[in-house]
Design a protein around this motif. Structure first.
Motif, PDB file in Angstrom:
ATOM      1  N   ASP A   1     -27.777  15.839  -3.349  1.00 42.57           N
ATOM      2  CA  ASP A   1     -28.844  14.948  -2.896  1.00 42.57           C
ATOM      3  C   ASP A   1     -30.209  15.623  -2.979  1.00 42.57           C
ATOM      4  O   ASP A   1     -31.239  14.986  -2.767  1.00 42.57           O
ATOM      5  N   SER A   2     -30.204  16.928  -3.236  1.00 43.02           N
ATOM      6  CA  SER A   2     -31.459  17.682  -3.260  1.00 43.02           C
ATOM      7  C   SER A   2     -31.931  17.955  -4.684  1.00 43.02           C
ATOM      8  O   SER A   2     -32.496  18.998  -4.956  1.00 43.02           O
ATOM      9  N   VAL A   3     -31.632  17.011  -5.600  1.00 43.27           N
ATOM     10  CA  VAL A   3     -32.095  17.160  -6.974  1.00 43.27           C
ATOM     11  C   VAL A   3     -33.617  17.266  -6.967  1.00 43.27           C
ATOM     12  O   VAL A   3     -34.309  16.456  -6.337  1.00 43.27           O
ATOM     13  N   GLN A   4     -34.127  18.260  -7.654  1.00 48.34           N
ATOM     14  CA  GLN A   4     -35.566  18.500  -7.643  1.00 48.34           C
ATOM     15  C   GLN A   4     -36.297  17.427  -8.453  1.00 48.34           C
ATOM     16  O   GLN A   4     -35.984  17.190  -9.616  1.00 48.34           O
ATOM     17  N   GLU A   5     -37.268  16.794  -7.813  1.00 49.94           N
ATOM     18  CA  GLU A   5     -38.062  15.776  -8.493  1.00 49.94           C
ATOM     19  C   GLU A   5     -38.996  16.429  -9.506  1.00 49.94           C
ATOM     20  O   GLU A   5     -39.439  17.568  -9.320  1.00 49.94           O
ATOM     21  N   ILE A   6     -39.282  15.684 -10.551  1.00 49.90           N
ATOM     22  CA  ILE A   6     -40.258  16.168 -11.527  1.00 49.90           C
ATOM     23  C   ILE A   6     -41.644  16.112 -10.894  1.00 49.90           C
ATOM     24  O   ILE A   6     -42.053  15.090 -10.332  1.00 49.90           O
ATOM     25  N   ARG A   7     -42.349  17.218 -10.966  1.00 47.66           N
ATOM     26  CA  ARG A   7     -43.689  17.303 -10.414  1.00 47.66           C
ATOM     27  C   ARG A   7     -44.695  17.511 -11.539  1.00 47.66           C
ATOM     28  O   ARG A   7     -44.413  18.196 -12.528  1.00 47.66           O
ATOM     29  N   ILE A   8     -45.851  16.906 -11.397  1.00 53.18           N
ATOM     30  CA  ILE A   8     -46.896  17.038 -12.404  1.00 53.18           C
ATOM     31  C   ILE A   8     -47.469  18.443 -12.378  1.00 53.18           C
ATOM     32  O   ILE A   8     -47.739  18.998 -11.302  1.00 53.18           O
ATOM     33  N   LYS A   9     -47.647  19.023 -13.564  1.00 51.92           N
ATOM     34  CA  LYS A   9     -48.124  20.403 -13.687  1.00 51.92           C
ATOM     35  C   LYS A   9     -49.334  20.457 -14.615  1.00 51.92           C
ATOM     36  O   LYS A   9     -49.539  19.545 -15.432  1.00 51.92           O
ATOM     37  N   PRO A  10     -50.127  21.529 -14.529  1.00 49.93           N
ATOM     38  CA  PRO A  10     -51.224  21.699 -15.499  1.00 49.93           C
ATOM     39  C   PRO A  10     -50.681  21.705 -16.923  1.00 49.93           C
ATOM     40  O   PRO A  10     -49.565  22.158 -17.177  1.00 49.93           O
ATOM     41  N   ASN A  11     -51.468  21.166 -17.841  1.00 44.63           N
ATOM     42  CA  ASN A  11     -51.144  21.040 -19.268  1.00 44.63           C
ATOM     43  C   ASN A  11     -50.185  19.891 -19.564  1.00 44.63           C
ATOM     44  O   ASN A  11     -49.817  19.698 -20.723  1.00 44.63           O
ATOM     45  N   TYR A  13     -38.323  17.493 -27.452  1.00 40.39           N
ATOM     46  CA  TYR A  13     -39.201  16.621 -26.676  1.00 40.39           C
ATOM     47  C   TYR A  13     -38.444  15.347 -26.293  1.00 40.39           C
ATOM     48  O   TYR A  13     -37.746  14.762 -27.119  1.00 40.39           O
ATOM     49  N   PHE A  14     -38.600  14.929 -25.046  1.00 35.82           N
ATOM     50  CA  PHE A  14     -37.886  13.769 -24.533  1.00 35.82           C
ATOM     51  C   PHE A  14     -38.884  12.735 -24.038  1.00 35.82           C
ATOM     52  O   PHE A  14     -39.903  13.073 -23.428  1.00 35.82           O
ATOM     53  N   THR A  15     -38.577  11.474 -24.292  1.00 32.77           N
ATOM     54  CA  THR A  15     -39.453  10.390 -23.837  1.00 32.77           C
ATOM     55  C   THR A  15     -39.128   9.994 -22.399  1.00 32.77           C
ATOM     56  O   THR A  15     -40.002   9.562 -21.654  1.00 32.77           O
ATOM     57  N   GLY A  16     -37.861  10.152 -22.004  1.00 35.73           N
ATOM     58  CA  GLY A  16     -37.479   9.859 -20.625  1.00 35.73           C
ATOM     59  C   GLY A  16     -37.724  11.053 -19.740  1.00 35.73           C
ATOM     60  O   GLY A  16     -37.872  12.187 -20.203  1.00 35.73           O
ATOM     61  N   GLN A  17     -37.762  10.802 -18.432  1.00 33.86           N
ATOM     62  CA  GLN A  17     -37.995  11.892 -17.492  1.00 33.86           C
ATOM     63  C   GLN A  17     -36.748  12.216 -16.658  1.00 33.86           C
ATOM     64  O   GLN A  17     -36.841  12.817 -15.594  1.00 33.86           O
ATOM     65  N   ARG A  18     -35.605  11.822 -17.144  1.00 36.32           N
ATOM     66  CA  ARG A  18     -34.347  12.132 -16.464  1.00 36.32           C
ATOM     67  C   ARG A  18     -33.421  12.787 -17.489  1.00 36.32           C
ATOM     68  O   ARG A  18     -32.501  12.171 -18.031  1.00 36.32           O
ATOM     69  N   VAL A  19     -33.694  14.052 -17.743  1.00 39.59           N
ATOM     70  CA  VAL A  19     -32.995  14.815 -18.778  1.00 39.59           C
ATOM     71  C   VAL A  19     -32.111  15.856 -18.099  1.00 39.59           C
ATOM     72  O   VAL A  19     -32.594  16.664 -17.307  1.00 39.59           O
ATOM     73  N   SER A  20     -30.832  15.851 -18.418  1.00 40.09           N
ATOM     74  CA  SER A  20     -29.905  16.783 -17.779  1.00 40.09           C
ATOM     75  C   SER A  20     -29.681  18.009 -18.657  1.00 40.09           C
ATOM     76  O   SER A  20     -30.049  18.039 -19.834  1.00 40.09           O
ATOM     77  N   ILE A  21     -29.053  19.018 -18.082  1.00 46.89           N
ATOM     78  CA  ILE A  21     -28.697  20.228 -18.821  1.00 46.89           C
ATOM     79  C   ILE A  21     -27.791  19.881 -19.997  1.00 46.89           C
ATOM     80  O   ILE A  21     -27.872  20.481 -21.069  1.00 46.89           O
ATOM     81  N   LEU A  22     -26.948  18.854 -19.833  1.00 54.35           N
ATOM     82  CA  LEU A  22     -26.045  18.438 -20.907  1.00 54.35           C
ATOM     83  C   LEU A  22     -26.813  17.741 -22.031  1.00 54.35           C
ATOM     84  O   LEU A  22     -26.458  17.876 -23.210  1.00 54.35           O
ATOM     85  N   ASP A  23     -27.869  16.999 -21.679  1.00 49.75           N
ATOM     86  CA  ASP A  23     -28.711  16.364 -22.704  1.00 49.75           C
ATOM     87  C   ASP A  23     -29.366  17.431 -23.585  1.00 49.75           C
ATOM     88  O   ASP A  23     -29.441  17.285 -24.808  1.00 49.75           O
ATOM     89  N   ALA A  24     -29.846  18.489 -22.950  1.00 48.29           N
ATOM     90  CA  ALA A  24     -30.505  19.567 -23.698  1.00 48.29           C
ATOM     91  C   ALA A  24     -29.523  20.237 -24.652  1.00 48.29           C
ATOM     92  O   ALA A  24     -29.835  20.489 -25.822  1.00 48.29           O
ATOM     93  N   TYR A  71     -30.113  21.529  -9.872  1.00 53.69           N
ATOM     94  CA  TYR A  71     -30.832  21.807 -11.120  1.00 53.69           C
ATOM     95  C   TYR A  71     -30.213  21.074 -12.314  1.00 53.69           C
ATOM     96  O   TYR A  71     -30.557  21.376 -13.450  1.00 53.69           O
ATOM     97  N   PHE A  72     -29.278  20.151 -12.040  1.00 56.86           N
ATOM     98  CA  PHE A  72     -28.608  19.424 -13.127  1.00 56.86           C
ATOM     99  C   PHE A  72     -29.622  18.710 -14.016  1.00 56.86           C
ATOM    100  O   PHE A  72     -29.507  18.697 -15.239  1.00 56.86           O
ATOM    101  N   TYR A  73     -30.639  18.112 -13.377  1.00 57.18           N
ATOM    102  CA  TYR A  73     -31.696  17.452 -14.143  1.00 57.18           C
ATOM    103  C   TYR A  73     -32.837  18.449 -14.372  1.00 57.18           C
ATOM    104  O   TYR A  73     -33.270  19.143 -13.449  1.00 57.18           O
ATOM    105  N   LEU A  74     -33.305  18.504 -15.593  1.00 59.77           N
ATOM    106  CA  LEU A  74     -34.301  19.491 -15.992  1.00 59.77           C
ATOM    107  C   LEU A  74     -35.717  18.990 -15.726  1.00 59.77           C
ATOM    108  O   LEU A  74     -35.941  17.792 -15.502  1.00 59.77           O
TER     109      LEU A  74
END
Length: 266
Positions: free
Chosen positions: A43-53, A157-168, A212-215
């Protein structure tokens, strides 16, 4: 009879080694047990956070297209890989201070916000100008690099924002036969610090229950080679060094002989 026992013995050895090899390359070897336990994903999957660049595509819409026009960048024409012209989403670059320069609203700090939080912030700021604004945000340069013992290493490069370690790993066309399935390393930069997380792809719980399942954008996945392959690589390098050394020695001897002959003929 002795010959029969010998052949039976050899057959058992081959069968056992085959089973061991299959187990070595199989993913999620405990999947049945994992499913029986009905273990939930973390339940503690880390949300994607906006970063510089980060490059953010931000589109504002409303009932009145005229009302939101000042808040949308003009759509730029770009060339697709097949040479045809196509429309590309205009983007905002998050600067080193974590801010974007938004039309009319000016500088807005988005660093550290999730996409949902960023949408809420922009909608709140826009309500003074537009009735019931709708904001959509997408990270355009969501990149994950996969290195090491995979069949097609490189940045993806991925267009979606829900990319897992298995997708990579799938985009890198799976691990090679030499890649260690029990020791896949994830490298992530978080708040200016490096995080190192290891996955055991043979263990379902290690993968599916990890937060960390989702990158996240700019993550690096590294697959280590097994010891046998590392040893072979070291031997190959040593052989190459030896050949270079021998070749250099032969060249030096030939040059010396040629010099002696040239001096003798004078």
């Amino acid at each position: 009879m002795k010959r029969y026992h010998f052949l039976l013995f050899i057959g058992i050895i081959i069968l056992c080694s085959s089973c061991g090899t299959t187990k070595k390359f199989s993913y999620f070897q405990d999947l049945d047990e994992y499913l029986q336990k009905e273990v939930a994903m973390s339940d503690s999957v880390q949300e994607i956070r906006i970063k510089p660049n980060d490059q953010l595509a931000i589109v504002v819409s409303s009932v009145s297209a005229q009302a939101v026009a000042p808040f949308n960048l003009p759509t730029a024409a770009a060339m697709s890989p097949n040479g045809l012209s196509q429309n590309s989403l205009p983007s905002y670059l998050v600067d080193s201070e974590g801010e974007i320069n938004f039309p009319t609203l000016g500088k807005i700090r988005l660093e550290g916000l999730s996409l949902e939080e960023a949408v809420g912030l922009l909608q709140m700021r826009l309500e003074d100008y537009v009735k019931d604004p709708i904001v959509n945000i997408q990270i355009l340069n969501f990149r994950v690099s996969v290195l090491g013992s995979v069949n097609a290493p490189g940045p993806f490069y991925f267009t979606g924002q829900r990319v897992s370690i298995l997708d990579a790993i799938a985009n890198a066309r799976d691990l090679t036969l030499y890649g260690r399935r029990d020791n896949v390393l994830l490298i992530r930069e978080n708040g200016g610090k490096k995080e190192f997380i290891r996955f055991d792809l043979t263990n379902s719980n290690s993968v599916f229950s990890s937060k960390y399942f989702y990158l996240q954008q700019n993550d690096i996945v590294y697959v280590e080679s097994n010891k046998e392959h590392q040893k072979d690589s070291q031997m190959s390098q040593q052989k190459q060094f030896n050949l270079t050394l021998i070749s250099t020695a032969i060249t030096s001897v030939i040059a010396t002989i040629s010099l002696i002959i040239a001096v003798s003929n004078k």
